[in-house]
Design an enzyme around this catalytic site. Structure first.
Site, short mmCIF file in Angstrom:
data_model
loop_
_atom_site.label_atom_id
_atom_site.label_comp_id
_atom_site.label_asym_id
_atom_site.label_seq_id
_atom_site.Cartn_x
_atom_site.Cartn_y
_atom_site.Cartn_z
N CYS A 87 10.40 1.87 2.05
CA CYS A 87 11.29 0.51 2.28
C CYS A 87 12.69 1.00 2.12
O CYS A 87 13.51 0.42 3.05
CB CYS A 87 10.87 -0.74 1.48
SG CYS A 87 11.04 -0.55 -0.38
N GLU B 249 10.99 -8.69 -2.44
CA GLU B 249 11.68 -7.42 -1.69
C GLU B 249 10.96 -7.30 -0.65
O GLU B 249 9.74 -7.03 -0.49
CB GLU B 249 11.34 -6.14 -2.82
CG GLU B 249 11.95 -4.92 -2.54
CD GLU B 249 11.40 -4.08 -1.70
OE1 GLU B 249 11.57 -4.17 -0.34
OE2 GLU B 249 10.65 -3.18 -2.07
N TRP C 270 0.72 -1.33 -0.13
CA TRP C 270 0.12 -0.15 0.03
C TRP C 270 0.74 1.31 -0.08
O TRP C 270 0.16 2.26 -0.35
CB TRP C 270 -0.97 -0.05 1.21
CG TRP C 270 -0.45 -0.21 2.54
CD1 TRP C 270 -0.37 -1.46 3.10
CD2 TRP C 270 0.54 0.34 3.26
NE1 TRP C 270 0.41 -1.60 4.46
CE2 TRP C 270 0.97 -0.31 4.48
CE3 TRP C 270 1.11 1.77 3.23
CZ2 TRP C 270 1.76 -0.03 5.27
CZ3 TRP C 270 2.00 2.21 4.36
CH2 TRP C 270 2.34 1.42 5.38
N ASN C 271 2.04 1.27 0.44
CA ASN C 271 2.89 2.48 0.45
C ASN C 271 3.07 3.14 -0.99
O ASN C 271 3.12 4.42 -0.81
CB ASN C 271 4.15 2.42 1.10
CG ASN C 271 5.12 1.35 0.47
OD1 ASN C 271 4.61 0.36 -0.09
ND2 ASN C 271 6.38 1.33 0.77
#
Length: 479
Positions: free
Chosen positions: A286, A252, A153-154
Site C-alpha cells: 500500500c 487504512e 493478503w499482501n
C-alpha cells in the site's frame, strides 16, 4: 527448507481449533503454480455468534488482567514467532507468493510489533489536571471493548498483527478475519499467542464470505471497534455499517505514493533504493513507490538507470533461492496490470521495460515494468496499480512537483529525494500524506504512527497512537 502446506485448514473460536466438518470450503491456491493446495472452512452464522459470545465473555476477564501479565503473554508470543519464523514464512510464500526471505522478515517484524505494544501498554500514562486544594481531576485511558479486525493478503501476518497487538495490549478481545487467499500464516500467528497462554475467547480467527462475516460482526452489539485495511470502496462500506452502531473505526485504505526525485539527489544511491523498494512484494504494497516525478535535468539518466536495475530483478517461485520477486497474489492482478499498461500506451506512454506477463506454468506472474513519459490522464497515474509497475513523468519546478503529488484524493505515503535541506523541509510540510519519507523509504518503523489522510483513511496504527486507537479517554473529577 521444505514446509508442507496443511491439506485442511481450521478456524479458531473460543479456544478451539475448528475443522471444516460440514461447513462449506474455500480453495487456497499457490499463486506460483495456480494449483489448489488446501481447503479453508467458511464460518457460518452460528460460528460467528459463538465467536461473539466468547469475546463478550472474555471482555471483562482480559480487561481486568494486569498490564504486566498481558505484556508477558505478548512477549512470549513474540519469542515463539521468532522461533517459528522460517516455518511460518514458508507457509506465507506458498499462499501469497513473496520470496521466502521477505516472508521470514515479515514474521520477524510482526514479532517486533508484539514487543512494542507490550511495552507501550505499560507506558499509556494519563495526566493530572491542576485544581484547587482538596479537589482532583485526572485523565485515564481504558480499553474500548471487543474488536472486529479485517486484514488483507499482501502482508498476511504483519498487517494482522498491527491490529491484534494493540488490541490485546490495550485489554480488548479481538475477532480477526484475515484474507481467505492467505489463511495459514495468520493461523500460525494465532497459534503462537495460544501457546503463549492467551486465554480462550480473547483472540479468535475466522474466515468466510467477506461481506457476510463483516456485516454479521459489525452489526453485533458486542463489537465496539472496527479496524480495516483494504480498498477505499470496501472501507466506505464498512464505515457505513459501523455508523449504524456509532462504532469507532480505524481505516487504512491504500494509496498511490508519489516519489519526487530532485536533480540534486544522490542519483546512484537513490536509484538503488527506489528500484528495490518498487518491486518488493511485486509492488503489492500500500505504500509502494509508484508515481515517479523526476526533475528534468536528471530525467533521462534516472529512467535509464531505473530500467537497467529493474531488468536485473529475478522473478520466479518465491520458494526457490535467488528470487527477488514472486508472482502476483491472484489471477485478477495480472489482468489489472495488463489493463493499466495498455491504457498508458494508448495515452502515449513509452514502455522502457517489461509490459508483459511472465512465463510460468499456471502462475500469476508479471514482468517488472517501467513506463516513461506517462501522461497525467493515463489511468495508472490516477489508480493505484498494486503491482510491479513504475510510472514516470518529468517535472520542472518544486511547485509543479508538489501539485502533482497532491493531485489525487489519496494520501498514505510519499517520498522525496534531495540533498537540499530547504527543499526537504518544504516537501515535508507541503505534501498531503499521512507519512513522508525523505531520502529513504522507511514509513513503518513500528514506533511511529502509520496511517493516511484524505481517501487513504483515518486513524493510526503502530506506536502509542496505535495503542490509543483501542482505548477510550475518561476524565474523572473529585471534590
Amino acid at each position: 527448507m521444505t514446509t508442507a502446506y496443511p491439506e485442511k485448514l481450521q478456524l479458531h473460536i473460543d479456544g478451539e481449533w475448528v475443522d471444516i466438518g460440514n461447513r462449506a470450503g474455500i480453495d487456497v491456491v499457490n499463486p506460483a503454480t495456480g494449483a489448489t493446495i488446501s481447503i479453508l472452512p467458511k464460518a457460518g452464522a452460528s460460528d460467528l455468534d459463538r465467536a461473539l459470545d466468547a469475546a463478550a465473555q472474555a471482555w471483562s476477564v482480559w480487561r481486568d488482567t494486569p498490564v504486566a501479565q498481558r505484556a508477558a503473554i505478548l512477549h512470549k508470543a513474540a519469542d515463539l514467532m521468532r522461533e517459528r519464523a522460517k516455518a511460518i514464512g514458508a507457509l506465507m510464500t506458498l499462499e501469497q507468493g513473496k520470496p521466502l526471505a521477505q516472508a521470514v522478515g515479515e514474521v520477524m517484524g510482526a514479532a517486533g510489533q508484539l514487543d512494542v505494544m507490550a511495552e507501550e501498554a505499560k507506558r499509556c500514562y494519563g495526566r493530572v489536571l491542576v485544581r484547587q486544594p482538596g479537589e482532583n481531576s485526572f485523565v485515564k485511558y481504558q480499553p474500548v471493548g471487543p474488536v472486529a479486525a479485517f486484514s488483507p493478503w499482501n502482508f498476511p501476518v504483519f498487517t494482522a498483527i498491527r491490529k491484534v497487538a494493540p488490541a490485546l495490549a490495550a485489554g480488548c478481545p479481538i475477532i480477526l478475519k484475515p484474507a481467505e487467499e492467505t489463511p495459514a500464516s495468520p493461523l500460525e500467528m494465532q497459534r503462537c499467542l495460544v501457546d503463549a497462554g492467551l486465554p480462550a475467547g480473547v483472540m479468535q480467527t475466522v474466515y468466510g464470505d467477506p461481506a457476510q462475516v463483516s456485516e454479521h460482526l459489525i452489526a453485533s452489539n458486542v463489537i465496539q471497534k472496527i479496524s480495516f485495511t483494504g480498498s477505499v470502496p470496501v472501507g466506505k462500506h464498512l464505515m457505513k455499517l459501523a455508523a449504524e452502531g456509532l462504532k469507532r473505526t480505524t481505516m487504512e485504505l491504500g494509496g498511490h505514493a508519489p516519489v519526487l526525485i530532485f536533480d540534486d539527489c544522490d542519483l546512484e544511491k537513490t536509484l538503488d533504493m527506489v528500484t528495490t523498494g518498487k518491486f518488493r512484494n511485486a509492488g503489492q504494497v500500500c505504500v509502494s513507490p509508484t508515481r515517479f516525478y523526476v526533475q528534468q535535468g536528471i530525467y533521462d539518466a534516472f529512467t535509464r538507470g531505473f530500467a537497467e536495475r529493474a531488468a536485473k530483478v529475478s522473478v520466479g517461485d518465491g520458494s526457490e533461492g535467488g528470487v527477488d520477486m514472486g508472482p502476483l497474489a491472484n489471477p485478477r492482478r495480472p489482468d489489472a496490470m495488463a489493463r493499466l499498461i495498455s491504457d498508458a500506451k494508448s495515452a502515449g506512454a513509452d514502455v522502457a521495460l517489461g509490459g508483459e506477463r511472465g512465463e510460468a506454468n499456471g502462475g500469476f506472474f508479471y514482468q517488472p515494468t517501467v513506463l516513461t513519459n506517462v501522461p497525467t490522464e493515463a489511468m495508472i497515474m490516477n489508480e493505484e496499480p498494486f503491482g510491479p509497475v513504475a510510472a514516470m513523468q518529468p517535472f520542472a519546478t518544486l511547485d509543479e512537483a508538489i501539485e502533482q503529488a497532491n493531485r489525487l484524493p489519496l494520501g498514505l505515503a510519499a517520498y522525496a529525494f534531495t540533498t537540499h535541506l530547504r527543499t526537504a523541509n518544504l516537501v515535508g510540510d507541503a505534501i498531503e500524506s499521512g507519512m513522508v519519507a525523505i531520502n529513504n523509504l522507511t514509513v513503518s518503523p513500528g514506533d511511529a504512527p502509520f496511517g493516511g489522510v484524505k481517501h487513504s483513511g483515518h486513524g493510526s496504527e503502530d506506536g502509542p497512537d496505535g495503542l490509543k486507537a483501542y482505548m477510550v479517554t475518561k476524565a474523572i473529577h473529585q471534590a
